[in-house]
Design a protein around this motif. Structure first.
Motif, PDB file in Angstrom:
ATOM      1  N   CYS A  34      62.619  51.383  37.654  1.00  0.00           N
ATOM      2  CA  CYS A  34      63.315  51.139  36.457  1.00  0.00           C
ATOM      3  C   CYS A  34      62.905  51.906  35.511  1.00  0.00           C
ATOM      4  O   CYS A  34      61.690  51.844  34.807  1.00  0.00           O
ATOM      5  CB  CYS A  34      63.483  49.490  36.296  1.00  0.00           C
ATOM      6  N   ALA A  39      67.252  50.546  32.402  1.00  0.00           N
ATOM      7  CA  ALA A  39      66.854  49.289  31.991  1.00  0.00           C
ATOM      8  C   ALA A  39      67.904  48.823  31.117  1.00  0.00           C
ATOM      9  O   ALA A  39      68.514  47.647  31.279  1.00  0.00           O
ATOM     10  CB  ALA A  39      65.488  48.788  31.231  1.00  0.00           C
ATOM     11  N   CYS A  44      66.797  45.753  34.494  1.00  0.00           N
ATOM     12  CA  CYS A  44      65.890  45.837  35.270  1.00  0.00           C
ATOM     13  C   CYS A  44      64.619  45.757  34.141  1.00  0.00           C
ATOM     14  O   CYS A  44      64.739  46.196  32.919  1.00  0.00           O
ATOM     15  CB  CYS A  44      65.986  46.705  36.044  1.00  0.00           C
ATOM     16  N   ARG A  45      63.598  45.585  34.631  1.00  0.00           N
ATOM     17  CA  ARG A  45      62.162  45.549  33.851  1.00  0.00           C
ATOM     18  C   ARG A  45      61.591  46.927  34.282  1.00  0.00           C
ATOM     19  O   ARG A  45      61.221  47.453  35.021  1.00  0.00           O
ATOM     20  CB  ARG A  45      61.209  44.490  34.167  1.00  0.00           C
ATOM     21  N   PRO A  46      61.484  47.800  33.063  1.00  0.00           N
ATOM     22  CA  PRO A  46      60.824  49.074  33.060  1.00  0.00           C
ATOM     23  C   PRO A  46      59.401  49.023  33.768  1.00  0.00           C
ATOM     24  O   PRO A  46      58.689  47.916  33.593  1.00  0.00           O
ATOM     25  CB  PRO A  46      60.584  49.583  31.708  1.00  0.00           C
ATOM     26  N   GLU A  48      59.034  48.663  37.174  1.00  0.00           N
ATOM     27  CA  GLU A  48      59.021  47.723  38.350  1.00  0.00           C
ATOM     28  C   GLU A  48      60.296  48.637  39.335  1.00  0.00           C
ATOM     29  O   GLU A  48      61.204  49.520  38.974  1.00  0.00           O
ATOM     30  CB  GLU A  48      59.730  46.364  38.111  1.00  0.00           C
ATOM     31  N   ASN A  64      54.364  41.348  44.661  1.00  0.00           N
ATOM     32  CA  ASN A  64      53.801  41.943  43.503  1.00  0.00           C
ATOM     33  C   ASN A  64      52.561  41.858  43.871  1.00  0.00           C
ATOM     34  O   ASN A  64      51.927  40.583  44.063  1.00  0.00           O
ATOM     35  CB  ASN A  64      54.252  41.221  42.276  1.00  0.00           C
TER      36      ASN A  64
END
Length: 429
Positions: A34, A39, A44-46, A48, A64
């Motif tokens: 991402c 994002a 999404c979360r940068p 990941e 994770n």
């Protein structure tokens, strides 16, 4: 890594859902991680893995693991993942953090199906090897009944056929036991697999040399190979080494197909030697058929024509199957057709067994094997009855090489053939 955290993600997903992993911003290059642009589009979360939930919100699964502070090592906790849907699943370890370039991962994953540890694409082969064992047992029973019945008149070529039958039965049994051990323990010891592969390679090499020797007329048209013996043995040794290396690389300690330059380097010599063997076999068959035609050895000529036809069918089937195998793998890069992949391996065992049955049928032991083998029949008197004996057997169940007939006329003897080479034979012809 001082005062920072590095993230590694293990992601498990079905091959059919591979398009749900990653994304593309504004029609650009596809990205697994991402990015700030993605994002905004995907939410999404940068830093990941970008994933879109499929029909099941719990899939794909992401686990994770993080580095903390200035630590150079971190440990991923053991996790059990339960899969309830049949399919081909992938496990990727992905890091989107540029600071983790050169990351080294050590560990293992264990995959188990409801019936055991054997991968789904290999599991059907266990059942297949059971059927092959039964087929070899049936063939061995029929062959040995004739072998023991006419043991005083056995030809050397029939001893080699017996050896191939025994090795074939031994090979199928060992493959079944190796797969059964793998399925029960989840381990595939390299030593055991190497031993199984070696037995199979020995059988395969002897089978090819046997077909080559038969094609040259050994045991039926000529008592020895003469000066060709050393060349045949050298080819056999070379073929054994090439085939052994390829089979070990494909089976020992692995459950996956090897690819790339390593496999190409091992496949090419094996394929070249197979092609050379086929060429030599058909060239020798052509010369043998010419000799038999010139001598008017019609019964032997009929045998060799049937053998030639069987080999031609086998070669055509092999070429067609190789084409199908290439097509199968080219159109299934993600192994989604894993349920039928076992057929690729099984075909070659069935083909080898079929050719062995043909040789057993054409060169079965009989009460007159040795007398017939090196004789020259002139004329056609008794040919039909001898041919029926050759292909259908006697009323007592004898599927012998030839039936002795009272009116049979035999010209010459074993002394008519040179033990040195074929030149003297040609002169006498």
């Amino acid at each position: 890594m001082e005062h920072s955290t590095g993230l590694i993600q293990a992601i498990i997903f079905e091959a059919a859902d591979r398009d749900e992993i990653g994304g593309s911003a504004y029609g650009g290059q596809r990205s697994i991680c991402c990015t700030p642009d993605l994002a905004k589009l995907e939410g999404c979360r940068p830093g990941e893995v970008l994933r879109r939930p499929s029909g099941d919100p719990h899939w794909p699964i992401v686990i994770n693991t993080q580095f903390g502070g200035n630590s150079l090592f971190t440990k991923m906790e053991s996790n059990d993942v339960y899969i309830t849907k049949t399919g081909m699943y992938n496990l990727f370890f992905i890091s989107c953090d540029p600071n983790l370039k050169g990351l080294l991962i050590r560990g293992k994953t264990v995959w188990k199906n409801p019936d055991g540890y054997l991968p789904g694409r290999m599991a059907p082969l266990m059942t297949f090897y059971i059927f092959m064992i039964l087929s070899y047992v049936l063939l061995a029973t029929i062959w040995f009944s004739q072998y023991l019945r006419f043991w005083r008149d056995i030809l050397q070529i029939q001893n080699y056929i017996t050896l191939v039958i025994v090795l074939g039965l031994f090979e199928m049994t060992l493959w079944f036991l190796e797969y059964h051990n793998f399925n029960s323990t989840g381990m595939r010891p390299v030593a055991i697999t190497t031993w199984v592969v070696t037995i199979g390679t020995i059988k395969k090499t002897i089978s090819r040399l046997l077909m080559l020797s038969i094609s040259m007329g050994y045991g039926v048209v000529r008592p020895t190979l003469g000066g060709l013996t050393s060349k045949v043995l050298l080819l056999g040794l070379t073929y054994f080494l090439a085939s052994e290396l390829l089979d070990i690389a494909e089976n020992a300690g692995t459950i996956d197909d090897i690819s790339g330059k390593a496999r190409l380097l091992l496949v090419l010599p094996d394929a070249f030697l197979d092609a050379f063997l086929i060429l030599w076999i058909f060239t020798s068959l052509s010369k043998t058929l010419e000799k038999l035609q010139a001598r008017r050895s019609y019964i032997k000529l009929d045998i060799y024509r049937k053998f030639t036809n069987a080999l031609a069918v086998a070669v055509i089937a092999s070429v067609a199957w190789i084409g199908y195998e290439v097509y199968f793998k080219a159109t299934d890069p993600f192994s989604e057709q894993w349920q039928s992949a076992w057929v690729i391996t099984a075909f070659w065992d069935v083909l080898a067994f079929g050719l062995l049955c043909v040789m057993c049928y054409l060169w079965a032991p009989s009460q007159s094997s040795q007398r017939y083998a090196y004789s020259d029949e002139v004329g056609e008197e008794g040919d039909e009855e001898e041919a029926r004996s050759l292909t259908k057997g006697t009323s007592e169940g004898d599927f012998s090489l030839v039936k002795q007939v009272k009116n049979e006329k035999i010209v010459g003897s074993t002394d008519s053939f040179s033990l040195e080479d074929g030149q003297e034979e040609d002169k006498r012809e």
